[in-house]
Design a protein around this motif. Sequence first.
Motif, PDB file in Angstrom:
ATOM      1  N   ALA A   1      32.050  45.404  36.302  1.00 48.23           N
ATOM      2  CA  ALA A   1      31.982  46.655  37.050  1.00 48.23           C
ATOM      3  C   ALA A   1      30.791  46.659  38.002  1.00 48.23           C
ATOM      4  O   ALA A   1      29.669  46.382  37.595  1.00 48.23           O
ATOM      5  CB  ALA A   1      31.891  47.840  36.094  1.00 48.23           C
TER       6      ALA A   1
ATOM      7  N   SER B   1      30.592  51.194  35.281  1.00 51.82           N
ATOM      8  CA  SER B   1      31.645  51.880  34.541  1.00 51.82           C
ATOM      9  C   SER B   1      32.476  50.878  33.749  1.00 51.82           C
ATOM     10  O   SER B   1      32.382  49.668  33.933  1.00 51.82           O
ATOM     11  CB  SER B   1      32.545  52.660  35.501  1.00 51.82           C
ATOM     12  OG  SER B   1      33.123  51.781  36.447  1.00 51.82           O
TER      13      SER B   1
ATOM     14  N   LEU C   1      35.599  48.709  32.633  1.00 50.84           N
ATOM     15  CA  LEU C   1      36.748  48.070  33.257  1.00 50.84           C
ATOM     16  C   LEU C   1      37.587  47.392  32.186  1.00 50.84           C
ATOM     17  O   LEU C   1      37.040  46.846  31.220  1.00 50.84           O
ATOM     18  CB  LEU C   1      36.306  47.015  34.271  1.00 50.84           C
ATOM     19  CG  LEU C   1      35.704  47.473  35.596  1.00 50.84           C
ATOM     20  CD1 LEU C   1      35.294  46.254  36.413  1.00 50.84           C
ATOM     21  CD2 LEU C   1      36.695  48.312  36.381  1.00 50.84           C
TER      22      LEU C   1
ATOM     23  N   THR D   1      43.266  40.683  34.056  1.00 49.63           N
ATOM     24  CA  THR D   1      43.623  41.892  34.801  1.00 49.63           C
ATOM     25  C   THR D   1      44.896  41.683  35.603  1.00 49.63           C
ATOM     26  O   THR D   1      45.797  42.533  35.605  1.00 49.63           O
ATOM     27  CB  THR D   1      42.473  42.291  35.743  1.00 49.63           C
ATOM     28  OG1 THR D   1      41.278  42.506  34.978  1.00 49.63           O
ATOM     29  CG2 THR D   1      42.812  43.568  36.498  1.00 49.63           C
TER      30      THR D   1
ATOM     31  N   GLN E   1      41.971  49.013  45.748  1.00 47.59           N
ATOM     32  CA  GLN E   1      42.818  49.680  44.763  1.00 47.59           C
ATOM     33  C   GLN E   1      42.362  49.372  43.338  1.00 47.59           C
ATOM     34  O   GLN E   1      41.765  48.335  43.073  1.00 47.59           O
ATOM     35  CB  GLN E   1      44.283  49.224  44.939  1.00 47.59           C
ATOM     36  CG  GLN E   1      44.856  49.436  46.327  1.00 47.59           C
ATOM     37  CD  GLN E   1      44.960  50.906  46.688  1.00 47.59           C
ATOM     38  OE1 GLN E   1      45.156  51.754  45.817  1.00 47.59           O
ATOM     39  NE2 GLN E   1      44.822  51.207  47.965  1.00 47.59           N
ATOM     40  N   GLU E   2      42.660  50.318  42.423  1.00 43.98           N
ATOM     41  CA  GLU E   2      42.482  50.030  41.010  1.00 43.98           C
ATOM     42  C   GLU E   2      43.470  48.929  40.616  1.00 43.98           C
ATOM     43  O   GLU E   2      44.571  48.874  41.144  1.00 43.98           O
ATOM     44  CB  GLU E   2      42.749  51.283  40.162  1.00 43.98           C
ATOM     45  CG  GLU E   2      41.717  52.380  40.317  1.00 43.98           C
ATOM     46  CD  GLU E   2      40.417  52.070  39.580  1.00 43.98           C
ATOM     47  OE1 GLU E   2      40.341  51.016  38.900  1.00 43.98           O
ATOM     48  OE2 GLU E   2      39.482  52.867  39.687  1.00 43.98           O
ATOM     49  N   PRO E   3      43.086  48.019  39.694  1.00 41.65           N
ATOM     50  CA  PRO E   3      41.855  47.999  38.910  1.00 41.65           C
ATOM     51  C   PRO E   3      40.748  47.127  39.496  1.00 41.65           C
ATOM     52  O   PRO E   3      39.800  46.784  38.793  1.00 41.65           O
ATOM     53  CB  PRO E   3      42.341  47.414  37.580  1.00 41.65           C
ATOM     54  CG  PRO E   3      43.416  46.447  37.985  1.00 41.65           C
ATOM     55  CD  PRO E   3      44.089  47.051  39.184  1.00 41.65           C
TER      56      PRO E   3
ATOM     57  N   CYS F   1      38.982  47.748  42.609  1.00 35.75           N
ATOM     58  CA  CYS F   1      38.083  48.347  43.593  1.00 35.75           C
ATOM     59  C   CYS F   1      36.662  48.511  43.068  1.00 35.75           C
ATOM     60  O   CYS F   1      35.718  48.568  43.861  1.00 35.75           O
ATOM     61  CB  CYS F   1      38.634  49.684  44.073  1.00 35.75           C
ATOM     62  SG  CYS F   1      38.822  50.930  42.780  1.00 35.75           S
ATOM     63  N   ARG F   2      36.475  48.561  41.758  1.00 34.37           N
ATOM     64  CA  ARG F   2      35.127  48.700  41.186  1.00 34.37           C
ATOM     65  C   ARG F   2      34.642  47.393  40.566  1.00 34.37           C
ATOM     66  O   ARG F   2      33.642  47.361  39.854  1.00 34.37           O
ATOM     67  CB  ARG F   2      35.126  49.804  40.129  1.00 34.37           C
ATOM     68  CG  ARG F   2      35.344  51.198  40.694  1.00 34.37           C
ATOM     69  CD  ARG F   2      35.383  52.263  39.619  1.00 34.37           C
ATOM     70  NE  ARG F   2      36.571  52.164  38.784  1.00 34.37           N
ATOM     71  CZ  ARG F   2      36.573  51.769  37.512  1.00 34.37           C
ATOM     72  NH1 ARG F   2      35.455  51.424  36.925  1.00 34.37           N
ATOM     73  NH2 ARG F   2      37.708  51.705  36.831  1.00 34.37           N
ATOM     74  N   ASN F   3      35.333  46.321  40.834  1.00 29.58           N
ATOM     75  CA  ASN F   3      35.023  45.030  40.228  1.00 29.58           C
ATOM     76  C   ASN F   3      34.237  44.180  41.228  1.00 29.58           C
ATOM     77  O   ASN F   3      34.674  43.973  42.360  1.00 29.58           O
ATOM     78  CB  ASN F   3      36.327  44.318  39.850  1.00 29.58           C
ATOM     79  CG  ASN F   3      36.117  43.140  38.923  1.00 29.58           C
ATOM     80  OD1 ASN F   3      35.095  42.467  38.981  1.00 29.58           O
ATOM     81  ND2 ASN F   3      37.099  42.866  38.084  1.00 29.58           N
TER      82      ASN F   3
END
Length: 229
Positions: free
Chosen positions: A77, A81, A83, A92, A111-113, A115-117
């Motif tokens: 993350a 956060s 993941l 994933t 996009q998820e999953p 975008c925060r990786n």
Amino acid sequence: MRILFVRHGHPNYADDCLTPLGHKHASAAARRLADEGVETIFSSTCGRALETAQHLADELGLPVHRCDFMKEIKWGASDGSALMFDGHPWDTADWMAQQNQSLFQPDWMEQEPFCRNRVTDCVQKIADATDEWLLMLGYRREGLYYRVTGNNTRRTVAAFGHGGASSAILSHLFNLPFPFVCSAMGPDYTAITAVTLGNEKNALVPPRFEVFGDARHIRGLQADNVFDR
């Protein structure tokens, strides 16, 4: 030009080196590649890749040129956060397939999953560095493909690396979303993927697969194929 992408042999990830089995893999790969006309050897700066490359270097009497951008990707993350799978891109991507989600979204980074990786930053940096490397080899990126700019493009080079970094490179070369490449193209230890680029000066050329994921040279030496954890 032919570029032979080679994943490292069976690793000791904790110590970033090859296991005894990994050295057998690397030796078998070196014998397999000895007659391919390799003129230049590149490698990730990670120990397991360098040790794999050294087997071919010793076979051919060539130096190994270290490329930091070829070292293995990192994930997790970017904002602290939680993941799924701690952001592990292969797990994933496989989960997305199991949920019947498309792996072909061109905006997958947003996009998820993913975008925060932080793997998205790694993939982008590898893409940019790949174009710098290819420019050195005589190919300039223009849009989706490559313009032949060099005079010494009728040669074969080998690039030793990792499952993740090589997937990032191939996803960029072939304009494929990284999650799809992770899910569909995970290479075995010392698997060889040959990519060709045309040689006609000033032509705009697409890369082509000549061979993908060839690991026949380690028959009888297989081990559980695990990507970095």
